[in-house]
Design a protein around this motif. Structure first.
Motif, PDB file in Angstrom:
ATOM      1  N   SER A   1     -39.240   9.559  44.623  1.00  0.00           N
ATOM      2  CA  SER A   1     -39.721  10.916  44.872  1.00  0.00           C
ATOM      3  C   SER A   1     -41.073  10.940  45.562  1.00  0.00           C
ATOM      4  O   SER A   1     -41.573  12.010  45.905  1.00  0.00           O
TER       5      SER A   1
ATOM      6  N   TYR B   1     -31.269   5.574  37.446  1.00  0.00           N
ATOM      7  CA  TYR B   1     -32.279   6.609  37.671  1.00  0.00           C
ATOM      8  C   TYR B   1     -33.415   6.415  36.666  1.00  0.00           C
ATOM      9  O   TYR B   1     -33.157   6.259  35.458  1.00  0.00           O
TER      10      TYR B   1
ATOM     11  N   THR C   1     -37.584   7.608  35.425  1.00  0.00           N
ATOM     12  CA  THR C   1     -38.765   8.462  35.496  1.00  0.00           C
ATOM     13  C   THR C   1     -39.954   7.681  34.948  1.00  0.00           C
ATOM     14  O   THR C   1     -39.816   6.907  33.991  1.00  0.00           O
TER      15      THR C   1
ATOM     16  N   ASP D   1     -40.353   9.627  40.164  1.00  0.00           N
ATOM     17  CA  ASP D   1     -38.998   9.176  39.847  1.00  0.00           C
ATOM     18  C   ASP D   1     -38.524   8.194  40.921  1.00  0.00           C
ATOM     19  O   ASP D   1     -39.026   8.200  42.045  1.00  0.00           O
TER      20      ASP D   1
ATOM     21  N   THR E   1     -46.853  11.314  37.725  1.00  0.00           N
ATOM     22  CA  THR E   1     -45.431  11.121  37.417  1.00  0.00           C
ATOM     23  C   THR E   1     -44.645  10.955  38.718  1.00  0.00           C
ATOM     24  O   THR E   1     -45.004  11.535  39.749  1.00  0.00           O
TER      25      THR E   1
END
Length: 240
Positions: free
Chosen positions: A212, A168, A170, A189, A187
């Motif tokens: 995302s 995962y 970011t 992810d 931003t």
């Protein structure tokens, strides 16, 4: 510092023809172990961080001590062209087991481009192993962004019959990117799941990745996955 870097590079260039595409050369010097070769000598943070080969000629030197300290330098491209810069990965860290079932690792890696004025990239990482489960974390500080990544390789082979790895990440951009009619992206992810197992001499692998971002935002995607939107891949391989 620049003279030192180029001195190391000159040494590698002079010996490049002797070890490119050959097995790594390993030597013991007292409490030190030296490894020189055309493939990265180690991966870090449980495989999350690893120098990568690029270009026709590449090589590196890795030095480790019995106390757990290690350092090294990896040249990803020894024959730079107009399209590929000379790139050096310099790293240092500490790795230590705590008994038979627990261990940890801490370190830093710097990507630099000594032949140009391009700013380097700083990367910090940590790894932890607990009863067969491997956990890794990295923080990358680039001139235009910051990336955080977590990795978990779980010991599920005996219970479920396959290995499982989850990643995962970011990402935060220093300056937001303007999209046509879609606002700004600063931003986002992304994540991936990998399942693997051995079957009748084959290595079977299934992976799923996604992010995302919406469909309209995928034009500016720059994460760790190959694709921005949800993707499932199957692969079967066998060593000859």
């Amino acid at each position: 510092m620049r003279r030192y870097v180029w001195g190391v590079m000159a040494l590698w260039l002079s010996g490049c023809s002797t070890f490119v595409d050959q097995k790594p050369e390993k030597h013991e010097l007292g409490d030190f172990d030296l490894t020189m070769g055309a493939s990265p000598a180690r991966s870090m943070a449980q495989g999350l961080v690893q120098p990568k080969a690029a270009g026709t000629f590449h090589g590196g030197l890795d030095v480790s001590h019995t106390s757990g300290w290690y350092f090294g330098q990896w040249a990803a491209n020894l024959s730079p062209t107009d399209d590929a810069q000379l790139k050096l990965d310099s790293y240092a860290g500490y790795k230590q087991p705590l008994g038979d079932f627990i261990g940890y690792e801490l370190g830093t890696l710097v990507h630099s481009y000594p032949s140009t004025s391009t700013d380097g990239v700083e990367e910090y990482y940590a790894g932890l192993s607990i009863f067969g489960n491997r956990l890794g974390a990295s923080f990358s500080l680039k001139p235009d962004r910051q990336d955080h990544t977590l990795l978990a390789a779980l010991d599920t082979l005996d219970r479920l019959g396959f290995g499982m790895t989850v990643k995962y990440s970011t990402h935060a951009l220093n300056e937001p990117i303007l999209l046509n009619g879609q606002g700004y992206v600063r931003t986002f992810d992304d994540w991936s799941l990998n399942l693997s197992r051995a079957w009748l001499g084959f290595n079977l692998n299934m992976s799923y990745s996604d992010s995302s971002m919406t469909t309209g935002q995928c034009t500016v995607y720059s994460g760790v996955n190959s694709y921005c939107e949800g993707l499932v891949q199957f692969k079967a391989s066998r060593s000859l």
